[in-house]
Design an enzyme around this catalytic site. Structure first.
Site, PDB file in Angstrom:
ATOM      1  N   LEU A  96      69.583 -29.364  12.778  1.00  0.00           N
ATOM      2  CA  LEU A  96      70.459 -28.723  11.811  1.00  0.00           C
ATOM      3  C   LEU A  96      69.811 -27.469  11.242  1.00  0.00           C
ATOM      4  O   LEU A  96      68.586 -27.386  11.116  1.00  0.00           O
ATOM      5  CB  LEU A  96      70.796 -29.692  10.684  1.00  0.00           C
ATOM      6  CG  LEU A  96      71.474 -30.996  11.115  1.00  0.00           C
ATOM      7  CD1 LEU A  96      71.662 -31.902   9.908  1.00  0.00           C
ATOM      8  CD2 LEU A  96      72.804 -30.728  11.792  1.00  0.00           C
ATOM      9  N   HIS A 112      65.100 -42.978  12.944  1.00  0.00           N
ATOM     10  CA  HIS A 112      64.393 -42.631  14.171  1.00  0.00           C
ATOM     11  C   HIS A 112      63.655 -43.867  14.684  1.00  0.00           C
ATOM     12  O   HIS A 112      63.017 -44.569  13.900  1.00  0.00           O
ATOM     13  CB  HIS A 112      63.396 -41.503  13.904  1.00  0.00           C
ATOM     14  CG  HIS A 112      62.691 -41.036  15.132  1.00  0.00           C
ATOM     15  ND1 HIS A 112      63.308 -40.251  16.087  1.00  0.00           N
ATOM     16  CD2 HIS A 112      61.429 -41.266  15.571  1.00  0.00           C
ATOM     17  CE1 HIS A 112      62.447 -40.007  17.060  1.00  0.00           C
ATOM     18  NE2 HIS A 112      61.305 -40.605  16.775  1.00  0.00           N
TER      19      HIS A 112
END
Length: 208
Positions: A96, A112
């Site tokens: 992003l 993650h």
């Protein structure tokens, strides 16, 4: 349905974590409503999951835009229109830019499948497997625009057993994700997260 705390989920694939969060929301354990799915792959299975559940979708294809900032500006407008309190990345496979990261600093999280900072990026489970570590796990962290570099909120270790295959390890890591991610979202919904630089504290119910 929980009232008040509104989240948007970003996803690109099958949507197992999206479904898990949605189930927790509908069960009343998340403390939040999923009001928007943002997906960069309109044909992804997660889109059908959202539509079946009646969750609004913002779909786009990055190739239709000249720059990442252009489609992120449209996403940011959708988030603002829906008064989103927390952005939850759940298998969203794109970095992003500041267009999204800055207005949602401290209010955007990712999960993650490793114990960061070990094994960032793609194929983290395979990286850990190939390296031969004895313990890996999962990390929920704030998003800062880097590759899995944001401040750590919570981690859960997963031991790699002698009997494991890569597939069995993946299954246990995904099971751990489905336990931890809704819990972390619920902490945000209850205002239990305090961020001081890279130090993230989870307050008790009495401290908030």
């Amino acid at each position: 349905m929980a009232a008040g705390f509104r989240i948007a989920v970003f996803a690109s694939g099958q949507g197992s974590n999206f479904q898990n969060l949605l189930d927790a929301s509908r069960a009343g354990t998340l403390g939040a409503d999923i009001v928007l799915l943002v997906c960069d792959k309109p044909q992804a299975p997660v889109v059908e999951r959202a539509r079946k559940a009646g969750v609004d979708c913002f779909l786009f294809q990055p190739k239709d835009y000249a720059r990442r900032e252009d489609y992120e500006a449209e996403v940011a407008a959708e988030l603002d229109k829906r008064q989103i309190d927390l952005v939850v990345l759940a298998g969203y496979m794109r970095l992003l830019t500041p267009v999204l990261v800055e207005p949602y600093a401290g209010k955007m999280i990712n999960i993650h499948p490793s114990l960061l900072p070990a094994f960032p990026g793609k194929n983290a489970i395979g990286q850990a497997w190939d390296y031969g570590v004895k313990v890996t796990g999962i990390t929920v962290h704030l998003v800062d625009g880097g590759m899995d570099t944001g401040a750590v909120i919570a981690q859960e270790p997963v031991e790699i057993l002698a009997s494991d295959t890569l597939e069995s390890l993946e299954a246990r890591i995904h099971a751990a994700e489905q336990q931890l991610y809704p819990q972390v979202v619920s902490w945000f919904a209850k205002s239990r997260i305090k961020v001081n630089g890279r130090k993230v504290t989870v307050l008790s119910d009495e401290e908030q």
